[in-house]
Every structure is written in structure tokens, then in C-alpha cells.
Design an enzyme around this catalytic site. Structure first.
Site, PDB file in Angstrom:
ATOM      1  N   ASP A 194      31.468  37.699  38.173  1.00 26.60           N
ATOM      2  CA  ASP A 194      32.279  36.832  37.321  1.00 26.60           C
ATOM      3  C   ASP A 194      31.588  35.492  37.104  1.00 26.60           C
ATOM      4  O   ASP A 194      30.721  35.087  37.866  1.00 26.60           O
ATOM      5  CB  ASP A 194      33.659  36.599  37.964  1.00 26.60           C
ATOM      6  CG  ASP A 194      33.549  35.940  39.325  1.00 26.60           C
ATOM      7  OD1 ASP A 194      34.300  34.985  39.591  1.00 26.60           O
ATOM      8  OD2 ASP A 194      32.686  36.396  40.107  1.00 26.60           O
ATOM      9  N   GLU A 195      32.011  34.815  36.076  1.00 24.24           N
ATOM     10  CA  GLU A 195      31.635  33.422  35.814  1.00 24.24           C
ATOM     11  C   GLU A 195      30.143  33.144  35.932  1.00 24.24           C
ATOM     12  O   GLU A 195      29.728  32.216  36.637  1.00 24.24           O
ATOM     13  CB  GLU A 195      32.415  32.502  36.765  1.00 24.24           C
ATOM     14  CG  GLU A 195      33.917  32.545  36.494  1.00 24.24           C
ATOM     15  CD  GLU A 195      34.688  31.523  37.321  1.00 24.24           C
ATOM     16  OE1 GLU A 195      35.556  30.863  36.717  1.00 24.24           O
ATOM     17  OE2 GLU A 195      34.435  31.404  38.527  1.00 24.24           O
ATOM     18  N   VAL A 196      29.338  33.940  35.250  1.00 26.69           N
ATOM     19  CA  VAL A 196      27.901  33.647  35.233  1.00 26.69           C
ATOM     20  C   VAL A 196      27.680  32.424  34.354  1.00 26.69           C
ATOM     21  O   VAL A 196      28.137  32.371  33.208  1.00 26.69           O
ATOM     22  CB  VAL A 196      27.114  34.858  34.711  1.00 26.69           C
ATOM     23  CG1 VAL A 196      25.657  34.474  34.470  1.00 26.69           C
ATOM     24  CG2 VAL A 196      27.211  36.010  35.707  1.00 26.69           C
TER      25      VAL A 196
END
EC number: 3.2.1.52
Lengths: 599, 599
Positions: free
Chosen positions: B348-350
Site C-alpha cells: 500500500d501507499e507507494v
């Protein structure tokens, strides 16, 4: 004996805790960032600290505390702080480095009180000076009153810390050659606890008082009763509790009350009792149904005005003479149990529909009477008794003067014996109260209500049944944004509480009438299972702002610095058995400034 | 032996608690309202209950439980439930009246399993039938698998209750002549616990698992690591914990992990480990600085794009081959410690700016590469190993497919070995995932994120320093309304969670791909001091909706009825040592329907 700190000590820091949460302030294993020199870590931050060198002196294992002459009012505090200072082994998250432990172990903390007989009460002098002279086995605390001494003792306990080592080097040390001079900005710094919506056992109240003492909070405003329950057993009118408490084991006997008052007093904490009247009295109807209007009715009947601000109805009937016999018994018993000069009689949220539910009230109104007049009747029939016979100062919620629905005139509330407590409209209502010449206790909901932002609690509420956002992207009742059901949403963070200037917008003259503030925990969704996390460390934020303000020496708000110190203080409170919530990931205090909003 | 209930019992109800909070479910002292006949109080509500008469049978003091043949997988559960059922003395807030206790004391609870060797895993049959025949000293639970048996055992434990009397009449009783047939709507019913932002001792995780078992939740999604800390000691790469954990005492050894997995398994609870990658890996940089981009940087540099979604930076570098050696060691160790068929690898949330902080990445991008391609590289270099060598199903957060910033194509994520977990945009993202043919675990933040509505936690945040409302009455950042600093405000009440239909808007075909849901406790502002209150009873709300839905037999949402039952269940959990928060004033369960929004 000089012991230079070394990386060895860093690695050996074990955190011994008095509580079960032994692992919460750990020796760091992540590579330490460049260190800011350790300041003195006392919460609330003292007004003036002079500490020229990072020098420490150890606390002797035979450390003791002595007041000369001895004072009964200090006996408990001396025992408590002696034990605490001897046994506590608190290692900070970010302990100091590059310091020396030198000098003579401190064997004695000597206490000097100028006016030992000053009783605990509003406006007492809580100032103190504390000094740990160089090369002396004695440290000193001086104060005008015992209450200042107790504040100083708490400070001394927080000056002490431990390296955590198992050997003699784990013995706590305190800054040496330090001088502290300290005093509060406000004399009224409190917590309101509502024990009526949900009950709290005595031990949880005692623990809260102990936590308050740790934070130099000095007023426990006990909102004892409300419509939902009447837990206090009053000797003259025991049926109020017999019928009004939730159960026989959810009561406060006179023994319980004396114990709480005594324990608080031993910490220099005043207990101001509140028996809310004439609203919020549904619980009186079990014992005295005849004096309560609209009792046991559904709070929000269909297509009619609500009978109460929330479920559970009932208000005292100002037109029934028996109301005043019962109210007087209540007030008299209260005054006998609670020695504080202040007695809070509530008077918030008077509901007109509830009074109008009574035929005699309806007759009165039809004859030209008004709700204001009813409230005035009630206040005039209770307040003088409270003030002149029981010799108390009356405290009321702002509503009694400001309304908005029902209020009385100033002539009904003489300034010299009336204090008003705010809860609406932030600084505006404080202004209105002090501009009218009254003393104020500030509890603005939008800053100081600790229950806000926890959603709503009434049942059968279809507004939570929402599967989508609105078409135009505007938030629905519950997501995103929106109140989520809580009238005073959003949740008040410690920063919000900390930053609140309760004197905002006031003239100097007006400001003098602000006694201080109280954070409030209304208990519709709180009880002993979650009490500590609800109160702490947010109440600590108010504690510091009310003690020494929220600004640094440069005149600017110091919330960034406060974050660092509050992180440490939170862990220390946990170590002392107060289950305070964390304010950040532990990574943050371990990496100063890296969790700020901006560089 | 027939014992008619009498008011005497009402007055004598003492609430014996296994926990310290002995006074929380009291005998009522307020006059009781007209009673609704007592239904069976089991949470989650079983699918089908047949109980023709309000008849009860006592539990014999020599009550025991036996499986024939015996099964190792049931040994712990049998011991646990035997002890619980023999010793628990729970008295409901509103106990039944007008019932008979007749028939033979129940001495045996006989368990029959059709397929005893079915291992714990996704989609196992958890159905059971439970029967307490009339005039029999035996009760029965039958199920296809041991996991169904364990669900049945929990139900039986909640059927039992006590009048609270100190004599034989205080012995627990269970409904007699009752038949229950029960099975879950969804096979994946979980809690996510983040043990990286703040650490939780093993005992608190074990207690959480026990509480999950009480609620028939069956998946513990352990978000073990993140940028802030790496607490798990992995045998091949121990330096990740040596440098990445908060301290030597804030770690999970392989012994700790095995203990947790074993304890969970004994309750039929799967443990799905998550080691988030490639984002959220700042903590890996202590051991392997060379494989982490933008490590140890300020998260939101001035006038530049943020390097992370919150303080603490660092992402695995997909262009460094060493990244994959370390990642493989991590995954291999994880698979050795956690037997579950699912393994969660995050994704998630790269953050693009974090990757671009690396010169090699910048070169790659300048040569025509993309962030999507980098993520694809990473997934292609780790996922096949996970799936084919370690023989696991990979679970990822929705971002990996849906973005919005960085994502990969479906060819990178074969449907049969990929499960996606939602967290944004409610039903919309669930739809996108299942419409694309993937199985989904639903954790929509706007319903299931338990940390929402607690304000923000970054420091030095001037937005909290607000003394007034805006001139035009619009809310400021913090009051009233507004997010108060929490991106997913407001607080998600149990009703909000309960009412969520995770299949909203899906076709029948799509709905089949929804495995279930997980409520998530992100721990930036949570640790062991407040854990129970954060989770419970809100996780119970999801537990019921995922087990037997949120609708009554009339097809309408049953949140009003759920309020009554959840109040009772909350107090029972407290009695079992789970410090769940209260959902209403105690007055409310004592006065059914009086605390509803409308009549």
C-alpha cells in the site's frame, strides 16, 4: 563519585515499572539521532528553572522527607512521596547523555512552610521553591502553604530518574545545583467526572485523584448525580440512592465520600460536589415522584418538543413546596460531607417542555408566569440556603445566567457568592460572564469536553445506515467529516486543549475574574474500563496550560516542545499505573522533531 | 426441581466477575420497567434458534466436555470452555423472569465432528448445531469440522448465566429444549492489529485473540512491521529486529510467534502475517540501509512532495538486487513461522517521491521507466517466490491494483493466488476489485478503521491553535465538525460498523468473491494501555454482521435490537476480563427502548 555516562548505560537501560506495562519506555535499539541536551522533565513545566551544569546527585537508599515543624496536612504526602521517590525507577525514553553523577547522595528533603495552617480552598497560595544545593545531602522545598509544598514534592519526584541498571548506578538521580521557583497561573485547575451516566468504583476515583496530583491539578469537580442515576447515599434522604442508584453496589456511601475527600485533601486537591438541579433530576423520581416533572417519559416524543437534551427525563418542580424540603436535605447533607467552600448546584439545560408536562406548571404559565420566573423561584428558594445557612459559594453552569432558553437575572445571582462555569461558545461566553462581573470557571466544550468526537449513543438511529457518499461529494452524516453523531465533534486532541487561551479576548480586569478551567469527562460512553485513556494525557495538557501557560520564553506557543515533554510524561504516568493513551508512535519521541508537521 | 424466579432473586443478583470490575453488571435498584421476555443472548446472534419454552436446566458442578473420538485440535478448547462454563457466574443486566429451572443438571457436553482432520484455513466449514434435549444430562454440539465445534462451544458458554445467588440457585443455567443451528455468512471475519507504530506485549495479543474467539472472529491479521519499527525477530535476518525494533524488550521472538499462532489455532483463529512491502519499510534501513530509499528523512520537506503518507520514511528499492535477497529471507522465515495459507505482503501507499530520492531510480525513470514498472518489478520478483516456492496465497492492499498513484496490471496478479484488501472509497473499491475477478477482504476506512476520529498526531501543528470560529460561522479546522486532524474522521461508532453492508451494490457473482471483512486498529495513537477499549465492542459489531448479518427476520436492519444485545454482551466481555468500552449509560439497557432516537 563521578560516573561518566557511556554507551554501555544506553544499552543497559531497562525500564522497571511499578505497573504491569513494563515494556513501554524501552532502551532504544534503533540508532540514536543527534541528541538535544536533556532539559529538566517536569510536567507541568515549572515557571523558572535554574540549572547551570548537567550535574546530578544520587538519591540515597535511606532518602526521607521531613517537615519542620511537622504538619498533619503533610503527613500523607510525605509518606507517599517518600515511598515514590525511593522506589520509582523511571528511565526516560531519551535519557540524558554526557552528564556527571557527583556529590553527596541526597538523604533528606527538608520542607519549610511559612503558613502551615492555611486550609485548602479557593485561591490558596501554591507557590514553592525547590533547591538541590551542591555538595549537600539535603535538598529543600519552601512554600507559603502546605499546598505549595505538595506541588514541590511532585516536582521533586519527577526530577528523579534512573539509568535502569541493576546495580548501584540504577539508583535514581536528581539534578544537582538546581533551583526551581514555581507557581500557577490559575488557582482553579480541574477535572469534572460524571459518575451518574455511568458509575465509577471508588478505587478508580482514587486513582484519578492520584493522577491529578501528579499533574498538579487541584480541583476534582464531582458531577455526582444526573437524570440517569443518583449514586450518593445521603443520610437525610437515603431513598434517593435506594431508588436512584443503578444497584446497591453502585453507590457512594458517606464512608466512600469521606475517603475520597480525605485522600484528595492529602494531595491538596479540592473536591467540589455537584448535585445538578433543577434539570437533570430524573433519578430523584424513584424516591420522590411528586417533585419531578415529566419523569420516566420518552425523551423525544414524536412530533413534539423533546423533554430533555438526551434520553432520561425529569426536572424538579419549582411549584411544589416539597421540592425544597428535599433539595434542602440534599444540600445540607452535601455540605456536611464536602468541606469545600464551593458547592455546585448545576442549573444547566432546563427544558421547558419537561416543566410544561406538569398541570400546575401549565396553570402557572397560563396565568402569565414564565419559565424564567420558575427558574428564578427555584434559585431563590435554594441558593440563599446554600449560601447563608450552609455558608458556601454557589457554582452554577453558565445557562442559569446566559440561557439560551431559560435564565435568571443578575439580581438573583449576587456576584460575591456566585461563580459560573462555561461550556458553550468558547471565549464568547467566558467574556459574557466576566464582563457581567462574575467569576468564571472555563470548560468550553469545543476545547475541554473530553467526550466529544466519540459518535452518538442513542439507539435505533438509522443515520448510521449509509452505504454511499452523496452524489455531489458532500459528506453524509457520518463520513467523511461530519459529526459522526457527537454534538461537539471533533475529538479534542491534547494539542487543541493545550493551545486554548482561556483569557482570549478579555480585558485585564475581566481576566482577573477567570478562576481557571476544568476539562470534563461526561460518561455516556465512559466508565472504569476506559477511564484512564479518556482522561490522560489530555487532562495533562490542560494541567500545564493552566499551571504555567502554553507559551515559551519567546512569547510563542510552545506546543512543539510540549509534544516532546508530553511523550515522556505519558510513559511516566503509565509506569505509575495510569493507563494513559499514547499520543504518537514511539518512533516519534525517539526521533525528535521528525514527526512534526513541517520542518 | 422447579424453582420459580422471584423478586428475591432480583434483589440478590450479585455479579461475580473474573475480572476486577466486579460491579459493572449490577442488580438493579431502580424500579424495573415492563419486561420483554428474555431471548437467548448470544453474540453474534445465531442464525436459527428454536426454544419453545422458557425452560432452563442447571449446569452440574461436575460439568465436563468430551469429544468422541477425541481430537488434538480440540484439546485446548475443551479445557478452556470446561473451565469457563464451570466457573463463570454472569448475571445479565436484565435477567429473565418467570422461568422454570427444571430437569436434570447437565453433566456432559458431547461433541461430534464429522471431519476432524480438516485443517484450519480459508473457507473451512464453521457450521454447527447445538442441542440441549429435555430431561437429559447431556447436551450436544455437532459440526463438520473442529472449527465449527469451537464456534458451538462459545455459543454454549454464552447460553449459560447465573442468578448471582450464593447458594445452589446461583449455579449457572442454560436454556433447556433448545436447538441452535448456526453458520457464518462470511468465512473471513477479522481484526487487523498494527504492532509497528506502537508495540503490544504478547499477553495483550493473546487476550485479544481470546476476545476474538468470544466473538467468533476467525482471522488475526497481524500487521507486524512498518516504517516506524520492525519488532519480529526473523532467524535469517535478525538484524532487522536488532536495529528496527524499538527496544530489546519490544520484540516478538520466534517463540512468541509460535505461542500466538498456537493459541489462536486452538480457538480456530487463523493468523495472517503482514510484512508490508515495498512501502512502509523505513525500519529495514537500520540493518540494510542500502536497500531502502529515502530512509531517515523528514517526511514532508518544505515546498517538496511528501516522502511518505506520515512521519517516518523509507521504501524498498526495486532496482537493488539485494532487496530481493533480504525480502526472500523475510518471506521464507515468515512462512516457516506462520502456517496459514495466506501471507499478506502489503504494497500500500507507494510514494513516488521516496523512490525518486534514489539516483538509480531517477536514472531508471529518466530512461523511460515508470513507478508502475518499478512496482511491477518488485511484485514480479517477490510474489512468485511467495506463491510457488512458499506455496501461499498472496494478499495485498487494494493500492497494488487500484493505485491511485502507483499500481500494476492484472497480469502481474493472477486471480487464483491473489486476494486484495480494500480500504478506500467504501463499496466502490470493493466493486472494482471483485468486478475485476479478484477475491476481496473488505476494510473500508470509512466504516472499519477503528482509529478514525481521534484527531491528528503530528507535532508542531498550528492548526489546533484556534481561539474563535470563523466569521461566517463555518467550522474551522477543528471545531465544530471538521476532521479534528483525523483523515478518516469521524469516529466509527459500533452502529456505523454494524450497519455496513460489505456486499452493497454487487451482483451475485461479484458477491461470491467477497471473502469477508476486517476491522483495523492502526496504532499511531494506541497501545496496550488502551487496546481493549479501542477494539471492543466495536469489533463485536462487525463480528455479528459478518457472522449472521445485520437484518432481522423481517428483512430490515436490526440495529435497535442489536443495541439491547450489545449492551449485555459488552458487560459480559468486561466480566471475562476484556476492558470493552460502554456504548450507553447503564440506564439504557435497564430501560429498554427509552434511549432510542425515536419512539
Amino acid at each position: 563519585m563521578a560516573v561518566a555516562a557511556s554507551p554501555y548505560f544506553l544499552l543497559l537501560f531497562l525500564f522497571h515499572s511499578l505497573a504491569a506495562l513494563a515494556s513501554l519506555a524501552p532502551p532504544p535499539s534503533q540508532p540514536p539521532p543527534p541528541r538535544v541536551p536533556q532539559k529538566v522533565q517536569v510536567w507541568p513545566k515549572p515557571v523558572s528553572i535554574s540549572w547551570p551544569l548537567p550535574a546530578y546527585a544520587p538519591i540515597s537508599p535511606s532518602f526521607n522527607i521531613r517537615a519542620s515543624p511537622s504538619h498533619p496536612s503533610l503527613r500523607h504526602a510525605i509518606a507517599y512521596y517518600t515511598r515514590l521517590i525511593r522506589t520509582e525507577r523511571y528511565t526516560p525514553i531519551m535519557p540524558p547523555v554526557n552528564y556527571t553523577v557527583s556529590g553527596v547522595p541526597i538523604r533528606l528533603l527538608a520542607l519549610s512552610v511559612s503558613d502551615p495552617d492555611v486550609p485548602l480552598g479557593p485561591g490558596v497560595d501554591e507557590s514553592y521553591t525547590l533547591s538541590v544545593p551542591p555538595n549537600s545531602s539535603s535538598a529543600d522545598i519552601s512554600a507559603a502553604t502546605p499546598w505549595g509544598i505538595i506541588r514541590g514534592l511532585e516536582t521533586f519526584s519527577q526530577l528523579a530518574w534512573s539509568s535502569g541498571a541493576a546495580d548501584a548506578s540504577g539508583q535514581p538521580i536528581v539534578p544537582s545545583e538546581i533551583e526551581i521557583s514555581d507557581h500557577p497561573l490559575f488557582t482553579h485547575r480541574g477535572i469534572l467526572l460524571d459518575t451518574a451516566r455511568n458509575y465509577y468504583p471508588v478505587r478508580d476515583i482514587l486513582r484519578t485523584i492520584r493522577a491529578m496530583a501528579s499533574n498538579k491539578l487541584n480541583v476534582f469537580h464531582w458531577h455526582i448525580t444526573d437524570s440517569q442515576s443518583f449514586p450518593i447515599v445521603l443520610p437525610s434522604v437515603p431513598n434517593l440512592a435506594n431508588f436512584g442508584s443503578y444497584s446497591p453496589v453502585m453507590r457512594y456511601t458517606d464512608q466512600d465520600v469521606r475517603r475520597i475527600v480525605r485522600y484528595a485533601g492529602a494531595f491538596g486537591i479540592r473536591v467540589i460536589p455537584e448535585i445538578d438541579m433543577p434539570g437533570h433530576t430524573g433519578s430523584w423520581a424513584g424516591a420522590y415522584p411528586e417533585i419531578v416533572t415529566c419523569a420516566n417519559k420518552f425523551w423525544a416524543p414524536t412530533a413534539k418538543p423533546a423533554l430533555a437534551a438526551e434520553p432520561c427525563t425529569g426536572q424538579l418542580n419549582p411549584l411544589n413546596p416539597k421540592t425544597y424540603r428535599v433539595a434542602e436535605d440534599v444540600l445540607r447533607d452535601l455540605a456536611a460531607l464536602f468541606p469545600d467552600p464551593y458547592l455546585h448546584a448545576g442549573a444547566d439545560e432546563v427544558n421547558t417542555a419537561c416543566w410544561e408536562d406538569d398541570p400546575v406548571v401549565r396553570g402557572f404559565l397560563a396565568d402569565g408566569g414564565s419559565h424564567d420566573r420558575l427558574l428564578e423561584l427555584f434559585v431563590n428558594a435554594t441558593r440563599p440556603f446554600l449560601v447563608h445557612e450552609l455558608n458556601r459559594t454557589s457554582v452554577y453552569w453558565e445557562d442559569v445566567l446566559l440561557g439560551p432558553k431559560v435564565s435568571v437575572g443578575q439580581t438573583v445571582l449576587p456576584h460575591d457568592t456566585t461563580v459560573l462555569q462555561t461550556w458553550n461558545n468558547g471565549a464568547e461566553n467566558t467574556k459574557r460572564i466576566v464582563a457581567a462581573g462574575y467569576r468564571a470557571i472555563v470548560s468550553s466544550a469545543s476545547y475541554y469536553y473530553l467526550d466529544c468526537g466519540h459518535g452518538g449513543w442513542v439507539g435505533n438511529d438509522s443515520r448510521y445506515d449509509v452505504q454511499e457518499k452523496e452524489h455531489d461529494g458532500m459528506p453524509l452524516f457520518n463520513d467523511p467529516g461530519g459529526t459522526g453523531g457527537s454534538w461537539c465533534a471533533p475529538f479534542k486532541t491534547w494539542q487543541r486543549i493545550y493551545d486554548y487561551d482561556i483569557l482570549h479576548g478579555l480585558t485585564e480586569d475581566e481576566a482577573r475574574r477567570v478562576l481557571g478551567g476544568e476539562v470534563a469527562l461526561w460518561s455516556e460512553q465512559s466508565d472504569a474500563a476506559v477511564l484512564d485513556g479518556r482522561l490522560w494525557p489530555r487532562a495533562s495538557a490542560a494541567a500545564e496550560t493552566l499551571w504555567s501557560g502554553n507559551k515559551g520564553s519567546n512569547g510563542r506557543k510552545r506546543y512543539a516542545n510540549a509534544t516532546v515533554r508530553l511523550n515522556e510524561w505519558r510513559y511516566r504516568m503509565v509506569a505509575r499505573g495510569i493507563r494513559a493513551e499514547p499520543i504518537q508512535p514511539l518512533w516519534c519521541p525517539m526521533h525528535p522533531r521528525m514527526c512534526n508537521l513541517s520542518q
